[in-house]
Scaffold this active site. Structure first.
Site, PDB file in Angstrom:
ATOM      1  N   ASP A 314       0.814  -1.230   0.000  1.00 17.00           N
ATOM      2  CA  ASP A 314       0.000   0.000   0.000  1.00 17.00           C
ATOM      3  C   ASP A 314       0.841   1.270   0.000  1.00 17.00           C
ATOM      4  OD1 ASP A 314      -2.283  -1.514   0.117  1.00 17.00           O
ATOM      5  OD2 ASP A 314      -3.014  -0.695   2.015  1.00 17.00           O
ATOM      6  N   HIS A 447     -22.042 -27.422 -16.193  1.00 20.57           N
ATOM      7  CA  HIS A 447     -23.458 -27.066 -16.042  1.00 20.57           C
ATOM      8  C   HIS A 447     -24.048 -27.813 -14.845  1.00 20.57           C
ATOM      9  CE1 HIS A 447     -27.564 -26.086 -17.054  1.00 20.57           C
ATOM     10  NE2 HIS A 447     -27.881 -27.349 -16.836  1.00 20.57           N
TER      11      HIS A 447
HETATM   12  C1  LIG Z   1     -11.804  -2.509   6.244  1.00 18.33           C
HETATM   13  C2  LIG Z   1     -10.845  -2.946   5.168  1.00 18.33           C
HETATM   14  C3  LIG Z   1     -11.170  -3.997   4.335  1.00 18.33           C
HETATM   15  C4  LIG Z   1     -10.299  -4.408   3.351  1.00 18.33           C
HETATM   16  N1  LIG Z   1     -10.661  -5.462   2.560  1.00 18.33           N
HETATM   17  C5  LIG Z   1      -9.824  -5.888   1.607  1.00 18.33           C
HETATM   18  C6  LIG Z   1     -10.155  -7.018   0.823  1.00 18.33           C
HETATM   19  O1  LIG Z   1     -11.212  -7.619   0.980  1.00 18.33           O
HETATM   20  N2  LIG Z   1      -9.274  -7.430  -0.110  1.00 18.33           N
HETATM   21  C7  LIG Z   1      -8.087  -6.774  -0.324  1.00 18.33           C
HETATM   22  O2  LIG Z   1      -7.321  -7.195  -1.201  1.00 18.33           O
HETATM   23  N3  LIG Z   1      -7.733  -5.701   0.411  1.00 18.33           N
HETATM   24  C8  LIG Z   1      -8.571  -5.250   1.379  1.00 18.33           C
HETATM   25  N4  LIG Z   1      -8.199  -4.201   2.162  1.00 18.33           N
HETATM   26  C9  LIG Z   1      -6.897  -3.545   1.897  1.00 18.33           C
HETATM   27  C10 LIG Z   1      -5.754  -4.386   2.494  1.00 18.33           C
HETATM   28  O3  LIG Z   1      -5.966  -4.537   3.869  1.00 18.33           O
HETATM   29  C11 LIG Z   1      -4.422  -3.696   2.225  1.00 18.33           C
HETATM   30  O4  LIG Z   1      -4.293  -3.453   0.843  1.00 18.33           O
HETATM   31  C12 LIG Z   1      -3.260  -4.584   2.670  1.00 18.33           C
HETATM   32  O5  LIG Z   1      -3.344  -4.867   4.046  1.00 18.33           O
HETATM   33  C13 LIG Z   1      -1.927  -3.902   2.363  1.00 18.33           C
HETATM   34  O6  LIG Z   1      -0.879  -4.712   2.793  1.00 18.33           O
HETATM   35  P1  LIG Z   1       0.520  -4.082   3.221  1.00 18.33           P
HETATM   36  O7  LIG Z   1       1.369  -5.212   3.615  1.00 18.33           O
HETATM   37  O8  LIG Z   1       1.001  -3.164   2.177  1.00 18.33           O
HETATM   38  O9  LIG Z   1       0.209  -3.160   4.475  1.00 18.33           O
HETATM   39  P2  LIG Z   1      -0.560  -3.421   5.894  1.00 18.33           P
HETATM   40  O10 LIG Z   1      -1.453  -4.570   5.826  1.00 18.33           O
HETATM   41  O11 LIG Z   1      -1.113  -2.092   6.223  1.00 18.33           O
HETATM   42  O12 LIG Z   1       0.625  -3.815   6.847  1.00 18.33           O
HETATM   43  C14 LIG Z   1       1.609  -2.913   7.242  1.00 18.33           C
HETATM   44  C15 LIG Z   1       2.091  -3.314   8.615  1.00 18.33           C
HETATM   45  O13 LIG Z   1       3.253  -2.553   8.912  1.00 18.33           O
HETATM   46  C16 LIG Z   1       3.257  -2.230  10.277  1.00 18.33           C
HETATM   47  N5  LIG Z   1       4.124  -1.074  10.442  1.00 18.33           N
HETATM   48  C17 LIG Z   1       3.941   0.168   9.962  1.00 18.33           C
HETATM   49  N6  LIG Z   1       4.975   0.950  10.286  1.00 18.33           N
HETATM   50  C18 LIG Z   1       5.827   0.176  10.989  1.00 18.33           C
HETATM   51  C19 LIG Z   1       7.099   0.406  11.603  1.00 18.33           C
HETATM   52  N7  LIG Z   1       7.683   1.592  11.525  1.00 18.33           N
HETATM   53  N8  LIG Z   1       7.692  -0.612  12.243  1.00 18.33           N
HETATM   54  C20 LIG Z   1       7.097  -1.829  12.301  1.00 18.33           C
HETATM   55  N9  LIG Z   1       5.907  -2.106  11.752  1.00 18.33           N
HETATM   56  C21 LIG Z   1       5.296  -1.110  11.100  1.00 18.33           C
HETATM   57  C22 LIG Z   1       1.792  -1.937  10.566  1.00 18.33           C
HETATM   58  O14 LIG Z   1       1.542  -2.091  11.950  1.00 18.33           O
HETATM   59  C23 LIG Z   1       1.104  -3.005   9.731  1.00 18.33           C
HETATM   60  O15 LIG Z   1       0.852  -4.159  10.489  1.00 18.33           O
HETATM   61  C24 LIG Z   1      -9.051  -3.760   3.182  1.00 18.33           C
HETATM   62  C25 LIG Z   1      -8.691  -2.705   4.033  1.00 18.33           C
HETATM   63  C26 LIG Z   1      -9.570  -2.299   5.008  1.00 18.33           C
HETATM   64  C27 LIG Z   1      -9.161  -1.170   5.917  1.00 18.33           C
END
Ligand SMILES: Cc1cc2nc3c(=O)[nH]c(=O)nc-3n(C[C@H](O)[C@H](O)[C@H](O)COP(=O)(O)OP(=O)(O)OC[C@H]3O[C@@H](n4cnc5c(N)ncnc54)[C@H](O)[C@@H]3O)c2cc1C
Length: 468
Positions: A314, A447
């Site tokens: 993200d 089907h």
């Molecule tokens: C309500 C909701 C529903 C969703 N539903 C879907 C869905 O159905 N399908 C889908 O594909 N996506 C969905 N998403 C989006 C999905 O959750 C995100 O796209 C995904 O989690 C991104 O993954 P990521 O690893 O980039 O980041 P994240 O999942 O945000 O993980 C980042 C992690 O880094 C940690 N972090 C941050 N800074 C630090 C630091 N300095 N030191 C240590 N740790 C740190 C955070 O605590 C977090 O745990 C949804 C989001 C929300 C809010």
């Protein structure tokens, strides 16, 4: 403990934890830092997983209450036990986050609990809960810090009356009146949950369309279905203020065209206007370049502007903010670091809204193709004409396939149906292999299945559907 690693990943969300596992599989000595108590990131803790648990439970409740009787299943008294429903959700979250812990142990990944910050190109500091700082060395650093809910200017989320998606996943009681600001994926999924559980839900959306990024006819059909389900919509409306007064909140908004002002008093306001990348001075003071949306700029190898530092998920300026996109990037960057040819095809990333029915899309929309001056043809097939959907009383929606007018290559697909999220995988595979609509039309589909509508939509491109 040895403090030297081949790779350190910051963030254990779907990007970070998957990347850590792939790095370890490829023989790199890997550590993953996470500041939350549980692994799994937004997705497992406050995103995809808890929302899907509540969507599933609330849909079953709704069906038991409103639909079972028509099927000859007579249930005497249906009663909602919200705290039990929430406990079930929490249990699913706990099981899955513990699952990631298990996978880390299995792959011999060092799990570092605390906040990670990057000191230099090869040093990361971890600050634990008690404030103790420890430095670790790494040949490669991968930032996967994800995203955070954002709000409107002057609207402060207090997680009491004015809540984010995180608050909306853990309400202790069903709000009588809920206003949802934002008609996107998250806003509409949570609107569905609380509508089914008994709230009077109004969605206020700035655009004239819900989910403005999808095809206009898909958005229009989706709006019709959700309106039929009892969700109120105020489209083309700009929220001008949100105030909290004792146990209530007041949302003021103005219609963009007529300039008519309206206000709604409600119990809760869910602010679901998007998410912002989680990167700031507390994560690094190094000069990592960001784009205008404050997302980390990366090249095709997920390299940032600073040597040895990569970014995925993200927090970067590529692709949609979705868990499976983050996972695929995690795998790709691990393979690139290990000297392999990791790659993500951003043209073929499915996106699903898990309402009932679900809405699944992949590839280009008609508007995008018009903008790019690409000639295309469209094939559509309604579920009203699909036998399985008919017997299951799931006739809302359609399959829409867009193919290149000359080559017939499939360029985009949208599906509105109870099983759309699962069905879209067939189209992702077809598009990944460069399939034409004729390839899909000539593929035998079992089907009676909802998937026959995919074949018929492909046949409709050549004006030869059988059942419509
Ligand atoms: C309500 C909701 C529903 C969703 N539903 C879907 C869905 O159905 N399908 C889908 O594909 N996506 C969905 N998403 C989006 C999905 O959750 C995100 O796209 C995904 O989690 C991104 O993954 P990521 O690893 O980039 O980041 P994240 O999942 O945000 O993980 C980042 C992690 O880094 C940690 N972090 C941050 N800074 C630090 C630091 N300095 N030191 C240590 N740790 C740190 C955070 O605590 C977090 O745990 C949804 C989001 C929300 C809010």
């Amino acid at each position: 403990m040895d403090k030297n690693f081949d790779a350190i990943v910051i963030g254990a969300g779907p990007g970070g934890y998957v990347c850590s596992i792939r790095l370890a599989q490829l023989g790199l000595k890997t550590a993953c830092i996470e500041s939350r108590e549980n692994l799994g990131g937004t997705c497992l803790n406050v995103g995809c997983i808890p929302s899907k648990s509540l969507l599933n439970s609330s849909e079953l409740y709704h069906q038991a209450e409103k639909k079972f009787n028509n099927l000859g299943i007579e249930v005497e008294k249906i009663k909602l036990n919200l705290s039990k429903m929430m406990n079930n959700k929490n249990k699913s979250v706990a099981t899955l986050t513990k699952g990631v812990e298990f996978l880390f142990k299995k792959n011999k990944i060092t799990s570092l609990l605390g906040k990670g910050s990057i000191l230099s190109e090869d040093t990361v500091t971890v600050t634990d809960k008690l404030g103790k700082k420890t430095n670790y060395k790494a040949k490669n650093i991968i930032i996967s810090t994800g995203s955070l809910p954002t709000s409107l200017p002057d609207v402060k989320i207090d997680e009491k009356n004015i809540i984010s998606s995180t608050g909306a996943l853990s309400l202790a009681t069903v709000p009588e009146d809920l206003v949802v600001i934002g008609g996107g994926y998250i806003g509409l999924e949570l609107s569905s949950v609380w509508k089914r559980l008994g709230s009077n839900v109004t969605v206020v959306e700035y655009s004239d369309y819900i989910v403005p990024s999808i095809d206009k006819d898909v958005s229009a059909e989706f709006l019709k279905i959700l309106t039929k389900q009892g969700i109120n919509f105020k489209l083309g409306s700009k929220v001008t203020s949100v105030r909290s007064i004792q146990n209530k909140a007041i949302v003021d908004f103005t219609n963009n065209k007529s300039q008519k002002r309206e206000k709604i008093e409600c119990d809760k306001v869910l602010v679901a206007v998007g998410r912002k990348p989680n990167i700031g001075d507390d994560i690094t003071q190094l000069d990592i370049q960001l784009d205008t949306n404050k997302k980390i700029k990366v090249n095709d190898k997920f390299e940032t502007s600073v040597k040895n530092i990569y970014a995925i998920g993200d927090v970067i300026n590529k692709g949609p903010m979705l868990a499976h996109k983050a996972e695929d990037e995690g795998i790709a960057v691990a393979e690139i670091i290990a000297g392999q040819a990791g790659h993500v095809n951003y043209d073929v990333i499915p996106a699903v809204i898990y309402t009932s029915p679900e809405v699944a899309t992949i590839g280009k929309t008609e508007d995008q193709l018009k903008k790019d001056n690409i000639n295309y043809k469209v094939g559509k097939f309604p579920f009203l004409a699909n036998s399985r959907a008919k017997v299951n009383n799931e006739t809302d929606g359609f399959v829409k396939i867009i193919a290149d007018a000359i080559t017939d290559k499939v360029l985009g697909v949208s599906i509105i149906n109870t099983l759309a999220g699962t069905m879209i995988a067939e189209l992702a595979m077809a598009m990944e292999f460069g399939a034409s609509s004729e390839d899909i039309a000539r593929t035998c589909h079992a089907h009676p299945t909802h998937s026959e509508a995919v074949k018929e939509a492909a046949m409709s491109i050549d004006k030869r559907p059988i059942h419509f």
